[in-house]
Write a protein that holds these residues in place. Structure first.
Motif, PDB file in Angstrom:
ATOM      1  N   MET A  64      -7.213  25.999  36.447  1.00 15.23           N
ATOM      2  CA  MET A  64      -6.430  26.848  37.309  1.00 15.23           C
ATOM      3  C   MET A  64      -5.553  27.788  36.484  1.00 15.23           C
ATOM      4  N   CYS A  65      -4.871  27.251  35.470  1.00 12.90           N
ATOM      5  CA  CYS A  65      -3.969  28.093  34.684  1.00 12.90           C
ATOM      6  C   CYS A  65      -4.646  28.691  33.453  1.00 12.90           C
ATOM      7  N   GLN A  66      -5.862  28.269  33.148  1.00 14.55           N
ATOM      8  CA  GLN A  66      -6.654  28.749  32.005  1.00 14.55           C
ATOM      9  C   GLN A  66      -6.159  28.230  30.650  1.00 14.55           C
ATOM     10  N   ALA A  67      -5.222  27.275  30.623  1.00 16.84           N
ATOM     11  CA  ALA A  67      -4.771  26.706  29.354  1.00 16.84           C
ATOM     12  C   ALA A  67      -5.893  25.909  28.687  1.00 16.84           C
ATOM     13  N   VAL A  68      -6.804  25.367  29.483  1.00 13.66           N
ATOM     14  CA  VAL A  68      -7.956  24.638  28.969  1.00 13.66           C
ATOM     15  C   VAL A  68      -9.210  25.414  29.349  1.00 13.66           C
ATOM     16  N   ARG A  69     -10.093  25.570  28.387  1.00 12.12           N
ATOM     17  CA  ARG A  69     -11.386  26.214  28.637  1.00 12.12           C
ATOM     18  C   ARG A  69     -12.468  25.295  28.098  1.00 12.12           C
ATOM     19  N   TYR A  70     -13.633  25.374  28.679  1.00 16.25           N
ATOM     20  CA  TYR A  70     -14.756  24.623  28.129  1.00 16.25           C
ATOM     21  C   TYR A  70     -16.022  25.445  28.217  1.00 16.25           C
ATOM     22  N   GLU A  71     -16.947  25.123  27.308  1.00 15.35           N
ATOM     23  CA  GLU A  71     -18.265  25.748  27.297  1.00 15.35           C
ATOM     24  C   GLU A  71     -19.299  24.646  27.412  1.00 15.35           C
ATOM     25  N   LEU A  72     -20.291  24.881  28.268  1.00 16.56           N
ATOM     26  CA  LEU A  72     -21.369  23.930  28.494  1.00 16.56           C
ATOM     27  C   LEU A  72     -22.671  24.597  28.102  1.00 16.56           C
ATOM     28  N   GLU A  73     -23.428  23.934  27.262  1.00 19.27           N
ATOM     29  CA  GLU A  73     -24.680  24.487  26.765  1.00 19.27           C
ATOM     30  C   GLU A  73     -25.843  23.971  27.610  1.00 19.27           C
ATOM     31  N   GLY A  74     -26.619  24.874  28.163  1.00 20.55           N
ATOM     32  CA  GLY A  74     -27.799  24.482  28.932  1.00 20.55           C
ATOM     33  C   GLY A  74     -27.475  24.056  30.349  1.00 20.55           C
ATOM     34  N   GLU A  75     -28.458  23.416  30.956  1.00 19.79           N
ATOM     35  CA  GLU A  75     -28.350  22.965  32.342  1.00 19.79           C
ATOM     36  C   GLU A  75     -27.806  21.532  32.392  1.00 19.79           C
ATOM     37  N   PRO A  76     -27.166  21.143  33.499  1.00 19.72           N
ATOM     38  CA  PRO A  76     -26.694  19.755  33.612  1.00 19.72           C
ATOM     39  C   PRO A  76     -27.866  18.780  33.728  1.00 19.72           C
ATOM     40  N   GLU A  77     -27.618  17.550  33.311  1.00 15.63           N
ATOM     41  CA  GLU A  77     -28.609  16.484  33.466  1.00 15.63           C
ATOM     42  C   GLU A  77     -28.805  16.164  34.940  1.00 15.63           C
ATOM     43  N   TRP A  78     -27.721  16.278  35.699  1.00 12.20           N
ATOM     44  CA  TRP A  78     -27.753  16.045  37.142  1.00 12.20           C
ATOM     45  C   TRP A  78     -26.513  16.650  37.773  1.00 12.20           C
ATOM     46  N   VAL A  79     -26.588  16.851  39.085  1.00 14.50           N
ATOM     47  CA  VAL A  79     -25.438  17.292  39.886  1.00 14.50           C
ATOM     48  C   VAL A  79     -25.426  16.411  41.126  1.00 14.50           C
ATOM     49  N   TRP A  80     -24.336  15.693  41.324  1.00 17.99           N
ATOM     50  CA  TRP A  80     -24.255  14.730  42.425  1.00 17.99           C
ATOM     51  C   TRP A  80     -23.004  14.948  43.262  1.00 17.99           C
ATOM     52  N   GLN A  81     -23.089  14.556  44.513  1.00 16.59           N
ATOM     53  CA  GLN A  81     -21.912  14.384  45.365  1.00 16.59           C
ATOM     54  C   GLN A  81     -21.503  12.924  45.176  1.00 16.59           C
ATOM     55  N   CYS A  82     -20.253  12.678  44.829  1.00 13.05           N
ATOM     56  CA  CYS A  82     -19.778  11.304  44.635  1.00 13.05           C
ATOM     57  C   CYS A  82     -18.772  10.945  45.725  1.00 13.05           C
ATOM     58  N   TYR A  83     -19.037   9.838  46.412  1.00 18.75           N
ATOM     59  CA  TYR A  83     -18.206   9.378  47.527  1.00 18.75           C
ATOM     60  C   TYR A  83     -17.399   8.139  47.174  1.00 18.75           C
ATOM     61  N   CYS A  84     -17.289   7.795  45.866  1.00 17.82           N
ATOM     62  CA  CYS A  84     -16.605   6.558  45.472  1.00 17.82           C
ATOM     63  C   CYS A  84     -15.112   6.630  45.795  1.00 17.82           C
ATOM     64  N   ARG A  85     -14.518   5.466  45.914  1.00 12.97           N
ATOM     65  CA  ARG A  85     -13.092   5.380  46.244  1.00 12.97           C
ATOM     66  C   ARG A  85     -12.235   6.007  45.145  1.00 12.97           C
ATOM     67  N   ASP A  86     -12.625   5.849  43.882  1.00 18.19           N
ATOM     68  CA  ASP A  86     -11.877   6.475  42.787  1.00 18.19           C
ATOM     69  C   ASP A  86     -11.831   7.992  42.944  1.00 18.19           C
ATOM     70  N   CYS A  87     -12.977   8.606  43.259  1.00 19.06           N
ATOM     71  CA  CYS A  87     -13.004  10.064  43.450  1.00 19.06           C
ATOM     72  C   CYS A  87     -12.179  10.475  44.661  1.00 19.06           C
ATOM     73  N   GLN A  88     -12.206   9.665  45.706  1.00 21.69           N
ATOM     74  CA  GLN A  88     -11.388   9.965  46.877  1.00 21.69           C
ATOM     75  C   GLN A  88      -9.904   9.990  46.504  1.00 21.69           C
ATOM     76  N   LEU A  89      -9.472   8.981  45.743  1.00 21.77           N
ATOM     77  CA  LEU A  89      -8.067   8.917  45.338  1.00 21.77           C
ATOM     78  C   LEU A  89      -7.702  10.043  44.373  1.00 21.77           C
ATOM     79  N   ALA A  90      -8.617  10.347  43.443  1.00 22.17           N
ATOM     80  CA  ALA A  90      -8.331  11.366  42.429  1.00 22.17           C
ATOM     81  C   ALA A  90      -8.325  12.778  43.011  1.00 22.17           C
TER      82      ALA A  90
END
Length: 129
Positions: free
Chosen positions: A1-27
């Motif tokens: 959001m503030c751009q203080a952190v940037r990242y670069e990803l090389e290539g395509e992802p191994e997978w893309v998932w929707q995660c419904y776990c309780r940890d993700c809900q809380l986070a």
């Protein structure tokens, strides 16, 4: 959001998932999150990173990494999925560049949340490895 952190990803992802776990809900404060897994050797991160580590439902460590300035949740590492870094798709420069291919942790899905019926569904994450 503030751009203080940037990242670069090389290539395509191994997978893309929707995660419904309780940890993700809380986070995230919502019913699910969309995540993309990239091998750690294809990831470059610049800027300061803070993290918070918990124990996941499989008993392994789960570390959530976020910007210490604006607190945006950026990515997750841990015992499972091991060599992959899991990025929050909403933090990508182009979130539309990825499309979910499965729904995981559907055992934890909230009654009011939605799963695209075209997606394969799995009770947990470990079912995908």
């Amino acid at each position: 959001m503030c751009q203080a952190v940037r990242y670069e990803l090389e290539g395509e992802p191994e997978w893309v998932w929707q995660c419904y776990c309780r940890d993700c809900q809380l986070a995230t404060g919502t019913g699910h999150t969309t995540i993309a897994g990239f091998h750690k050797d294809r990831v470059t991160v610049s800027g300061p990173i803070a993290n918070y580590t918990t124990t996941g439902d499989t008993g392994g460590r789960v570390s959530r990494h976020f910007c210490p300035t604006c607190a945006s949740r950026l990515f997750t590492t841990g015992d499972l999925p091991g060599p992959l870094t899991i990025f929050q798709s909403g933090t990508l420069d182009d979130p539309n560049s990825v499309t979910p291919t499965a729904a995981i942790y559907v055992k934890d899905k909230l009654a009011w949340d939605y799963i695209d019926p075209a997606l394969p569904q799995f009770p947990g994450m470990e079912d995908r490895y």
